[in-house]
Design an enzyme around this catalytic site. Structure first.
Site, PDB file in Angstrom:
ATOM      1  N   ARG A   1       0.956  -1.251  -0.084  1.00  0.00           N
ATOM      2  CA  ARG A   1       0.039   0.012  -0.045  1.00  0.00           C
ATOM      3  C   ARG A   1       0.806   1.199   0.027  1.00  0.00           C
ATOM      4  NH1 ARG A   1      -0.523   4.610   2.770  1.00  0.00           N
ATOM      5  NH2 ARG A   1      -0.174   3.647   4.776  1.00  0.00           N
ATOM      6  N   ASP A   2       1.576   1.693   1.108  1.00  0.00           N
ATOM      7  CA  ASP A   2       2.256   2.890   1.268  1.00  0.00           C
ATOM      8  C   ASP A   2       3.503   2.856   0.279  1.00  0.00           C
ATOM      9  OD1 ASP A   2       3.766   5.011   2.063  1.00  0.00           O
ATOM     10  OD2 ASP A   2       3.127   4.867   4.099  1.00  0.00           O
TER      11      ASP A   2
ATOM     12  N   HIS B   1       4.978   4.435  12.932  1.00  0.00           N
ATOM     13  CA  HIS B   1       5.009   4.348  11.286  1.00  0.00           C
ATOM     14  C   HIS B   1       5.899   5.487  10.741  1.00  0.00           C
ATOM     15  CE1 HIS B   1       2.592   3.876   7.383  1.00  0.00           C
ATOM     16  NE2 HIS B   1       3.306   5.129   7.113  1.00  0.00           N
TER      17      HIS B   1
ATOM     18  N   HIS C   1       8.498   7.247   8.332  1.00  0.00           N
ATOM     19  CA  HIS C   1       9.162   7.485   7.079  1.00  0.00           C
ATOM     20  C   HIS C   1      10.721   7.649   7.288  1.00  0.00           C
ATOM     21  CE1 HIS C   1       5.841   6.970   3.900  1.00  0.00           C
ATOM     22  NE2 HIS C   1       4.960   6.844   5.203  1.00  0.00           N
TER      23      HIS C   1
ATOM     24  N   CYS D   1       4.050   9.605   0.448  1.00  0.00           N
ATOM     25  CA  CYS D   1       2.398  10.151   0.130  1.00  0.00           C
ATOM     26  C   CYS D   1       2.566  11.163  -0.988  1.00  0.00           C
ATOM     27  CB  CYS D   1       2.076  10.450   1.732  1.00  0.00           C
ATOM     28  SG  CYS D   1       0.483  11.367   1.463  1.00  0.00           S
TER      29      CYS D   1
ATOM     30  N   ASN E   1       9.232   4.413   3.468  1.00  0.00           N
ATOM     31  CA  ASN E   1       9.034   3.870   4.937  1.00  0.00           C
ATOM     32  C   ASN E   1      10.127   3.419   5.445  1.00  0.00           C
ATOM     33  OD1 ASN E   1       6.135   3.399   3.742  1.00  0.00           O
ATOM     34  ND2 ASN E   1       5.930   3.690   5.829  1.00  0.00           N
TER      35      ASN E   1
HETATM   36  P1  HMG Z   1     -13.504  13.678  -2.703  1.00  0.00           P
HETATM   37  O1  HMG Z   1     -13.159  14.117  -4.009  1.00  0.00           O
HETATM   38  O2  HMG Z   1     -13.586  14.783  -1.842  1.00  0.00           O
HETATM   39  O3  HMG Z   1     -14.485  12.833  -2.708  1.00  0.00           O
HETATM   40  O4  HMG Z   1     -12.206  12.948  -2.502  1.00  0.00           O
HETATM   41  P2  HMG Z   1     -16.176  12.905  -2.705  1.00  0.00           P
HETATM   42  O5  HMG Z   1     -16.548  12.333  -1.426  1.00  0.00           O
HETATM   43  O6  HMG Z   1     -16.707  14.197  -2.947  1.00  0.00           O
HETATM   44  O7  HMG Z   1     -16.861  12.211  -3.955  1.00  0.00           O
HETATM   45  C1  HMG Z   1     -16.305  12.426  -5.238  1.00  0.00           C
HETATM   46  C2  HMG Z   1     -16.621  11.360  -6.138  1.00  0.00           C
HETATM   47  O8  HMG Z   1     -15.466  10.467  -5.785  1.00  0.00           O
HETATM   48  C3  HMG Z   1     -17.934  10.529  -6.070  1.00  0.00           C
HETATM   49  O9  HMG Z   1     -18.199  10.038  -7.533  1.00  0.00           O
HETATM   50  C4  HMG Z   1     -17.613   9.210  -4.945  1.00  0.00           C
HETATM   51  O10 HMG Z   1     -18.386   8.370  -5.104  1.00  0.00           O
HETATM   52  C5  HMG Z   1     -16.387   8.817  -5.517  1.00  0.00           C
HETATM   53  P3  HMG Z   1     -19.303  10.836  -8.104  1.00  0.00           P
HETATM   54  O11 HMG Z   1     -20.499  10.829  -7.398  1.00  0.00           O
HETATM   55  O12 HMG Z   1     -18.768  12.120  -8.385  1.00  0.00           O
HETATM   56  O13 HMG Z   1     -19.392   9.784  -9.440  1.00  0.00           O
HETATM   57  N1  HMG Z   1     -15.528   8.678  -4.466  1.00  0.00           N
HETATM   58  C6  HMG Z   1     -14.945   7.524  -4.409  1.00  0.00           C
HETATM   59  N2  HMG Z   1     -14.660   6.334  -5.442  1.00  0.00           N
HETATM   60  C7  HMG Z   1     -13.910   5.324  -5.162  1.00  0.00           C
HETATM   61  N3  HMG Z   1     -13.631   4.905  -4.035  1.00  0.00           N
HETATM   62  C8  HMG Z   1     -13.404   6.036  -2.930  1.00  0.00           C
HETATM   63  C9  HMG Z   1     -14.248   7.056  -2.998  1.00  0.00           C
HETATM   64  N4  HMG Z   1     -14.675   8.080  -2.483  1.00  0.00           N
HETATM   65  C10 HMG Z   1     -15.368   9.076  -3.071  1.00  0.00           C
HETATM   66  N5  HMG Z   1     -13.103   5.802  -1.811  1.00  0.00           N
HETATM   67  C11 HMG Z   1     -10.944  10.991  -1.222  1.00  0.00           C
HETATM   68  C12 HMG Z   1     -12.054  12.322  -1.049  1.00  0.00           C
HETATM   69  C13 HMG Z   1     -10.933  10.814   0.401  1.00  0.00           C
HETATM   70  C14 HMG Z   1     -11.805  10.007  -1.642  1.00  0.00           C
HETATM   71  C15 HMG Z   1      -9.867  11.645  -1.635  1.00  0.00           C
HETATM   72  O14 HMG Z   1      -9.297  12.517  -1.081  1.00  0.00           O
HETATM   73  C16 HMG Z   1      -8.867  10.444  -1.765  1.00  0.00           C
HETATM   74  O15 HMG Z   1      -9.200   9.486  -2.314  1.00  0.00           O
HETATM   75  N6  HMG Z   1      -7.686  10.656  -0.875  1.00  0.00           N
HETATM   76  C17 HMG Z   1      -6.738   9.636  -0.616  1.00  0.00           C
HETATM   77  C18 HMG Z   1      -5.304  10.178  -0.845  1.00  0.00           C
HETATM   78  C19 HMG Z   1      -4.485   9.223  -0.273  1.00  0.00           C
HETATM   79  O16 HMG Z   1      -4.626   7.947  -0.462  1.00  0.00           O
HETATM   80  N7  HMG Z   1      -3.256   9.636   0.072  1.00  0.00           N
HETATM   81  C20 HMG Z   1      -2.225   8.534   0.729  1.00  0.00           C
HETATM   82  C21 HMG Z   1      -2.718   7.569   1.779  1.00  0.00           C
HETATM   83  S1  HMG Z   1      -2.509   8.238   3.454  1.00  0.00           S
HETATM   84  C22 HMG Z   1      -0.763   8.215   3.876  1.00  0.00           C
HETATM   85  O17 HMG Z   1      -0.098   7.561   2.907  1.00  0.00           O
HETATM   86  C23 HMG Z   1      -0.426   8.453   4.928  1.00  0.00           C
HETATM   87  C24 HMG Z   1       0.005   6.965   6.017  1.00  0.00           C
HETATM   88  O18 HMG Z   1       0.695   6.279   5.386  1.00  0.00           O
HETATM   89  C25 HMG Z   1       0.389   7.419   7.368  1.00  0.00           C
HETATM   90  C26 HMG Z   1       1.516   8.303   7.518  1.00  0.00           C
HETATM   91  O19 HMG Z   1       2.626   7.964   6.753  1.00  0.00           O
HETATM   92  O20 HMG Z   1       1.597   9.292   7.991  1.00  0.00           O
HETATM   93  C27 HMG Z   1      -1.376   6.374   6.284  1.00  0.00           C
HETATM   94 MG    MG Z   2       3.046   6.363   5.360  1.00  0.00          MG
END
Ligand code: HMG
Ligand code: MG
Length: 302
Positions: A15-16, A207, A209, A240, A249
């Site tokens: 994933r990450d 966690h 990085h 990210c 990581n």
């Molecule tokens: P948004 O555009 O605000 O979503 O994104 P929305 O709720 O307004 O929906 C818009 C459209 O997207 C809708 O479709 C939803 O159905 C669809 P429409 O009606 O327009 O056809 N939709 C989705 N489709 C598929 N899967 C979904 C989904 N949600 C809505 N889950 C959202 C908000 C959260 C979805 C977006 O910002 C996003 O996907 N962000 C993820 C970013 C990400 O993955 N970042 C990396 C992971 S975090 C990380 O790495 C940190 C960590 O490792 C810890 C650390 O290191 O600190 C965990």
């Molecule tokens: Mg991370």
């Protein structure tokens, strides 16, 4: 004894590790790699992410991956879930554990998941409740615990507020993210000391990085404070896209080398893990930061 005898490594490489890679790893290769990781002895693998595929195209094949891997008995296969839509997809793909995530800093939260912190509390509370109704355990991540790429210092009070809210919603474990790899050992000690006044050691994971090469030292400090769960990514993959400047990581095989040398059990077979690291390095097509992997390859060619 200054440290625990057993440690759980949560492998977040699929994933990450892959979410920010410019090279798209083919679905069949992801599946093969996750199967190799299962065979290496991990008890926990974060296999993918049910975020919006437009935001993270590298993991757009989440459902396919989750459905097609071999589920080894005893291994928990988890995935990131940002909202109700993500949960619907994750449940259809039969994840074992749902990992929700948000940040301790407002700007990173907004850039990463397009919501304010207060809006996110409501969304994640619903995800956690619904996941539990479906008999899934839940893990919470807090990003930017040790510093934010947009706001720099993050007050510990912000971390406590998010942690309390996620625990009140019912998460089983909290993973504290050093999203951009800025933590130092003294800071780690202070943060853990503060949080241990509120939650038991077995509820907390770390966690890190490893942007600046301090992750293993930070883990050592956490070990001496009784923390027994650490996230790592094979090869040192990771990052990210919404946290500029973040490196991968902490490298799982470097961490495992250190832990096994200290006679701390992890259940992971280092040789098999190194083979899995070498395999994904070839697919990614560039040398990965893992020091243990580079040493292993050096020996192989001697
Ligand atoms: P948004 O555009 O605000 O979503 O994104 P929305 O709720 O307004 O929906 C818009 C459209 O997207 C809708 O479709 C939803 O159905 C669809 P429409 O009606 O327009 O056809 N939709 C989705 N489709 C598929 N899967 C979904 C989904 N949600 C809505 N889950 C959202 C908000 C959260 C979805 C977006 O910002 C996003 O996907 N962000 C993820 C970013 C990400 O993955 N970042 C990396 C992971 S975090 C990380 O790495 C940190 C960590 O490792 C810890 C650390 O290191 O600190 C965990
Ligand atoms: Mg991370």
């Amino acid at each position: 004894m200054k440290w625990p005898t057993n440690v759980t490594i949560k492998e977040v490489g699929p994933r990450d590790g892959l979410q920010n890679e410019p090279t798209f790893i083919e679905t069949e290769d992801k599946i093969k790699w996750i199967n190799m990781l299962s065979e290496s002895g991990f008890s926990y693998i974060e296999m993918t992410s049910f975020v919006h595929p437009k935001w993270i195209p590298a993991l757009a094949d989440a459902v396919h991956v989750a459905k097609e891997i071999n589920r080894k008995p005893g291994v928990t296969y988890a995935a990131l879930v940002p909202n109700a839509k993500g949960l619907e997809r994750a449940l259809a793909a039969e994840v074992d554990e749902v990992s929700v995530f948000m940040s301790a800093s407002e700007t990173h939260n907004k850039k990463n998941i397009n919501k304010s912190i207060d809006e996110t509390f409501v969304i994640l509370d619903e995800v956690i409740q619904e996941a539990q109704k479906a008999n899934k355990t839940t893990r919470g991540y807090i990003s930017t615990v040790f510093g934010c790429p947009y706001e720099n210092e993050v007050p510990i009070e912000n971390v406590i507020r998010v942690a309390d809210t996620l625990f009140d919603s019912g998460i089983h474990e909290l993973s504290l993210g050093d999203t951009v790899g800025v933590a130092n050992p003294v800071q780690v000690e202070n943060v853990i000391e503060t949080l241990l006044k509120r939650y038991p050691t077995d509820k907390l994971a770390l966690h890190f990085h490893d942007t600046r090469g301090v992750a293993l030292t930070n883990i050592y400090v956490a070990l001496t404070m009784g923390i027994t769960t650490f996230d790592g990514a094979v090869g040192g993959l990771g990052g990210c896209p919404y946290a500029p400047g973040a490196a991968g990581n902490v490298t799982t095989e470097d961490l495992i080398y250190m832990l096994h040398g200290m006679e701390i059990e992890t259940g992971v077979n280092e040789q098999r893990l190194l083979e899995a690291a070498m395999w994904i390095e070839e697919k990614i097509g560039k040398p990965l930061p893992s020091k243990n992997l580079q040493a292993f390859k050096g020996k192989k060619t001697m």
